[in-house]
Design a protein around this motif. Structure first.
Motif, short mmCIF file in Angstrom:
data_model
loop_
_atom_site.label_atom_id
_atom_site.label_comp_id
_atom_site.label_asym_id
_atom_site.label_seq_id
_atom_site.Cartn_x
_atom_site.Cartn_y
_atom_site.Cartn_z
N LYS A 103 2.21 1.79 -3.50
CA LYS A 103 1.17 2.33 -4.39
C LYS A 103 0.95 3.82 -4.14
CE LYS A 103 -3.65 1.55 -5.72
NZ LYS A 103 -4.87 0.73 -5.47
N GLU A 104 0.86 4.21 -2.87
CA GLU A 104 0.64 5.61 -2.52
C GLU A 104 1.85 6.47 -2.90
OE1 GLU A 104 -0.64 6.25 1.46
OE2 GLU A 104 -2.37 4.92 1.29
N LYS A 105 3.04 5.92 -2.69
CA LYS A 105 4.25 6.67 -3.02
C LYS A 105 4.34 6.92 -4.52
CE LYS A 105 9.28 6.59 -2.44
NZ LYS A 105 10.44 5.86 -1.90
N LYS B 204 -5.93 14.65 -2.10
CA LYS B 204 -7.27 14.61 -1.49
C LYS B 204 -8.21 15.60 -2.19
CE LYS B 204 -5.71 13.32 3.18
NZ LYS B 204 -5.52 13.81 4.57
N GLN C 252 -0.18 15.02 -0.17
CA GLN C 252 -1.35 14.29 0.31
C GLN C 252 -2.59 15.16 0.23
OE1 GLN C 252 -0.30 13.02 4.27
NE2 GLN C 252 0.38 11.00 3.62
N LEU D 292 1.82 7.18 -6.57
CA LEU D 292 0.83 8.20 -6.90
C LEU D 292 1.34 9.59 -6.53
CD1 LEU D 292 -2.00 9.09 -7.75
CD2 LEU D 292 -2.78 8.58 -5.41
N MET D 293 1.95 9.72 -5.36
CA MET D 293 2.46 11.02 -4.94
C MET D 293 3.60 11.49 -5.84
SD MET D 293 2.25 10.62 -0.76
CE MET D 293 2.60 12.33 -0.42
N ARG E 267 5.51 15.33 1.74
CA ARG E 267 4.48 14.32 1.98
C ARG E 267 3.11 14.93 2.28
NH1 ARG E 267 2.66 12.04 6.54
NH2 ARG E 267 4.31 13.00 7.78
N HIS F 29 0.83 -1.20 0.00
CA HIS F 29 0.00 0.00 0.00
C HIS F 29 0.86 1.25 0.00
CE1 HIS F 29 -3.40 -2.65 0.88
NE2 HIS F 29 -2.65 -3.21 1.82
#
Length: 299
Positions: free
Chosen positions: A246-248, A278, A274, A250-251, A270, A243
């Motif tokens: 995946k988030e990294k 959002k 984020q 995307l960022m 970060r 997870h």
């Protein structure tokens, strides 16, 4: 039974005083109150350590029988924990050793206070000469920080400046400067203090028969041992890794829109990205939420 009730009441009172003193010694606006709270913390720590090493007091509780029918299950559990705490804090050691433990406790209390007081007192500044660097920050934040006579805008590392910059400033260099400056608060003065704390904690643990402070401090916790804590963290990391990856990724996609050469996620990026994600993907804007939590209504 009455003895246990009095002991429990004392612990409750000590905790209440400790919490109040802890908050006031670092946060009260009046210096006299901060000093009084520090004195209170030192005296409370000395009292707690003195009680935990008092053989006569220990003997009073040790004389109580868990089989006493007047005791409830809660009473028995409290008595059991109380006796364990006495022993793990060194009540069964000789006079010289107990005196050394009291000395270590006093020194640690003083060092803790100095360590956190240094952090609280060390407010550092960031000087901005180009107001454009504040782009992205809330309008009320910018309006309250006008340039001085020399055209300088002064930001500090205190939370009212730090958090908005880290959350909202579009200028990555400003976010990085704020992050790095705050991370250097109380450096290098706290380096020596930290080393002394580490040394005294190691001595304390070894006197009491533990390999190190980690083993001593976790002995009474649900995790029980440093090994269990390490295994738990490693398990969480293993489960979270896919997870996080995946988030990294995307960022990084968002970061590359602003900086095509970026190859990694920096700590000062970060929270900013984020919030950007959002807002972009879920139509959630923290600045819009603020209006529902006006400060006079939530303090």
């Amino acid at each position: 039974l009455e003895t246990l009730k009095l002991s429990n009441l004392l612990e409750i009172k000590q905790t209440d005083v400790s919490c109040s003193a802890s908050i006031n010694q670092f946060n009260h606006p009046d210096e006299g109150m901060r000093r009084a709270a520090q004195t209170c913390t030192r005296e409370l720590s000395a009292q707690s350590t003195g009680f935990s090493l008092d053989k006569d007091l220990y003997n009073v509780f040790a004389a109580l029988s868990p089989e006493d029918e007047s005791l409830t299950d809660d009473d028995r559990k409290y008595l059991e924990d109380l006796l364990v705490d006495f022993r793990r804090n060194g009540v069964d050691k000789n006079d010289e050793t107990r005196a050394r433990l009291e000395e270590i406790s006093k020194k640690l209390t003083d060092l803790y206070q100095k360590f956190f007081a240094n952090i609280a007192a060390d407010t550092r500044q960031i000087v901005i000469t180009d107001p454009a660097k504040l782009k992205g920050l809330p309008e009320d934040f910018i309006s309250q920080r006008k340039p001085d006579e020399e055209g300088k805008i002064i930001l500090t590392t205190d939370w009212p400046d730090y958090l908005p910059v880290i959350e909202s400033a579009e200028n990555g260099a400003l976010r990085e400067e704020m992050f790095r400056t705050r991370r250097n608060i109380a450096f290098p003065v706290n380096t020596e203090i930290f080393a002394e704390i580490h040394k005294l904690r190691a001595e304390w643990a070894q006197i009491l028969g533990y390999k190190n402070w980690a083993e001593y401090s976790q002995d009474k916790l649900m995790i029980e041992t440093p090994e269990n804590a390490r295994n738990f963290i490693e398990k969480v990391l293993e489960l979270a890794a896919p997870h996080v990856k995946k988030e990294k990724e995307l960022m990084l996609e968002y970061i590359k829109k602003d900086n095509p050469d970026a190859s990694d996620l920096e700590p000062w990026d970060r929270i900013y990205y984020q919030n950007l994600i959002k807002k972009d993907k879920y139509d959630f804007d923290p600045q819009e939420v603020r209006k529902y939590f006006e400060i006079s209504k939530v303090m």
